[in-house]
Design a protein around this motif. Structure first.
Motif, PDB file in Angstrom:
ATOM      1  N   UNK A   1       0.997  -1.174   0.009  1.00  0.00           N
ATOM      2  CA  UNK A   1       0.011   0.097   0.188  1.00  0.00           C
ATOM      3  C   UNK A   1       0.656   1.193   0.130  1.00  0.00           C
ATOM      4  N   UNK A   2       2.122   1.183   0.644  1.00  0.00           N
ATOM      5  CA  UNK A   2       2.840   2.409   0.733  1.00  0.00           C
ATOM      6  C   UNK A   2       3.467   2.715  -0.673  1.00  0.00           C
ATOM      7  N   UNK A   3       3.955   1.510  -1.382  1.00  0.00           N
ATOM      8  CA  UNK A   3       4.375   1.726  -2.847  1.00  0.00           C
ATOM      9  C   UNK A   3       3.025   2.251  -3.641  1.00  0.00           C
ATOM     10  N   UNK A   4       1.912   1.654  -3.500  1.00  0.00           N
ATOM     11  CA  UNK A   4       0.724   2.236  -4.375  1.00  0.00           C
ATOM     12  C   UNK A   4       0.312   3.510  -4.169  1.00  0.00           C
ATOM     13  N   UNK A   5       0.266   4.153  -2.787  1.00  0.00           N
ATOM     14  CA  UNK A   5      -0.014   5.573  -2.840  1.00  0.00           C
ATOM     15  C   UNK A   5       1.101   6.628  -2.895  1.00  0.00           C
ATOM     16  N   UNK A   6       2.303   5.958  -3.177  1.00  0.00           N
ATOM     17  CA  UNK A   6       3.506   6.798  -3.894  1.00  0.00           C
ATOM     18  C   UNK A   6       3.000   7.070  -5.248  1.00  0.00           C
ATOM     19  N   UNK A   7       2.156   6.288  -5.854  1.00  0.00           N
ATOM     20  CA  UNK A   7       2.053   6.224  -7.361  1.00  0.00           C
ATOM     21  C   UNK A   7       0.844   7.177  -7.527  1.00  0.00           C
ATOM     22  N   UNK A   8      -0.011   7.429  -6.516  1.00  0.00           N
ATOM     23  CA  UNK A   8      -1.291   8.019  -6.642  1.00  0.00           C
ATOM     24  C   UNK A   8      -1.397   9.521  -5.806  1.00  0.00           C
ATOM     25  N   UNK A   9      -1.952  10.514  -6.679  1.00  0.00           N
ATOM     26  CA  UNK A   9      -2.043  11.733  -6.234  1.00  0.00           C
ATOM     27  C   UNK A   9      -3.100  12.052  -5.155  1.00  0.00           C
ATOM     28  N   UNK A  10      -2.394  12.411  -3.672  1.00  0.00           N
ATOM     29  CA  UNK A  10      -3.189  12.721  -2.612  1.00  0.00           C
ATOM     30  C   UNK A  10      -4.444  13.621  -2.844  1.00  0.00           C
ATOM     31  N   UNK A  11      -5.407  13.368  -1.852  1.00  0.00           N
ATOM     32  CA  UNK A  11      -6.570  14.120  -1.980  1.00  0.00           C
ATOM     33  C   UNK A  11      -6.042  15.817  -1.785  1.00  0.00           C
ATOM     34  N   UNK A  12      -5.362  15.924  -0.843  1.00  0.00           N
ATOM     35  CA  UNK A  12      -4.777  17.175  -0.460  1.00  0.00           C
ATOM     36  C   UNK A  12      -3.298  17.465  -0.627  1.00  0.00           C
TER      37      UNK A  12
END
Length: 360
Positions: free
Chosen positions: A248-259
């Protein structure tokens, strides 16, 4: 002095005089008792008011509107910026341990003398329309705390992991003094991103599962998650939980955060063993402080109220116009038969119904 008007009726309270009703058949004595009870933090009054909100009876619907109007008038005068209340959305796949985690987090908070409300949304049966509403039985310890209030609500077919009345119930719960509200959704998927529009922070709860589990989660919910809690990080599942956290940490790095002001984090927890629940709350509190400092939580809430207005407007139009206008209702039944037989598209039928409504 303040007044509430509804279809030619009003409820008036004069300072030093009390309450009086004008030209109405509504049960204003019950309304008065419930409003006073809610504002005093009475859980029984809160439960009864929510029952009126969720009722399908017209008279109950009107009474609940009066209660909400009165309660919002009172709480609006006490509102602060940034808001003191905190709305935490909890979502995740079936079997992730959402209810167990909510109970552990709720007990952690009530032990600090915080007042916690839990709105647990249960899916409604497509066959019977009923719901199990069993979250209180899964949170037995928390439900006995005087500082906690647990309310299961049916979705009644509403997508998004929330109930049609979640916003109204949330307002009442906060008015009763429950400054932290945990909103549990029915499950996880593309539609469950709606809870991110109601809650101040969205926590995605997942079980140990590695890459296969990550593939099973819709991208949409990961994109709006502010925090990911990998639950069941204990015993034989600890190694798998660590791998899942890395995924999940790896996946979140590839996604733009909500804020741009918050980078989503991943936390390992064990609800059943009560491990790292304090760390999870620390992250949630950190989010609240950061976003309140920037004024983002209040700005989002104002935007949500506007969005919820349009949502409720659609519902009221269907209920009040189509169901209560004989000519429109008759046209609806006629066109629905054509749609069922494939003689007409749903869009064309809807447009014709709208035209009939405009003519009236």
């Amino acid at each position: 002095m303040f007044h509430m008007f509804k279809s030619g009726a009003c409820l008036t309270r004069d300072v030093g005089v009390g309450w009086r009703s004008v030209a109405t058949s509504l049960n204003y004595d019950r309304i008065r008792r419930l409003v006073h009870g809610i504002l005093a933090g009475d859980r029984g009054a809160l439960s009864r008011a929510i029952t009126l909100v969720e009722s399908t009876k017209r008279e109950h619907h009107l009474e609940s509107r009066e209660i909400l109007s009165q309660v919002l008038y009172e709480t609006a005068r006490k509102d602060t910026v940034p808001p003191k209340t905190f709305r935490v959305g909890i979502t995740g796949p079936p079997g992730a341990g959402k209810s167990t985690l909510i109970e552990a987090l709720g007990k952690h908070l009530t032990a600090q003398n915080k007042k916690v409300g839990v709105l647990a949304i249960d899916p409604s049966s497509a066959v019977s329309g009923g719901s199990l509403l069993g979250d209180k039985t899964r949170m037995m310890d928390l439900s006995t705390s005087p500082n906690a209030f647990i309310r299961p609500s049916p979705t009644r077919g509403v997508l998004g992991g929330v109930s049609a009345y979640t916003f109204d119930v949330l307002c009442l719960t906060e008015a009763a003094g429950f400054d932290i509200t945990l909103i549990e959704t029915v499950g996880v998927g593309q539609s469950e991103t709606v809870v991110g529009d109601i809650a101040d922070v969205l926590c995605l709860v997942v079980p140990p599962g590695g890459g296969d589990q990550l593939q099973g989660i819709k991208k949409g919910i990961v994109e709006v998650a502010d925090l990911v809690a990998v639950n069941k990080a204990d015993g034989p599942f600890l190694h798998a939980a660590r791998n899942t956290a890395k995924d999940y940490r790896d996946a979140l790095h590839l996604l733009r955060p909500r804020s741009d002001d918050w980078t989503p984090e991943v936390v390992l927890v064990s609800a059943i063993e009560n491990k790292s629940i304090d760390k999870l709350w620390e992250k949630l509190e950190e989010f609240q402080k950061v976003m309140n400092k920037k004024g983002i939580i209040e700005a989002r809430r104002r935007h949500r109220r506007s969005e919820w207005l349009w949502s409720q407007l659609k519902e009221e139009l269907i209920t009040c116009v189509i169901q209560e206008e004989p000519l429109v209702h008759a046209l609806l039944e006629k066109l629905r038969a054509k749609v069922i037989l494939g003689e007409m598209t749903p869009r064309a039928a809807a447009e014709e119904i709208v035209q009939q409504m405009i003519k009236k």
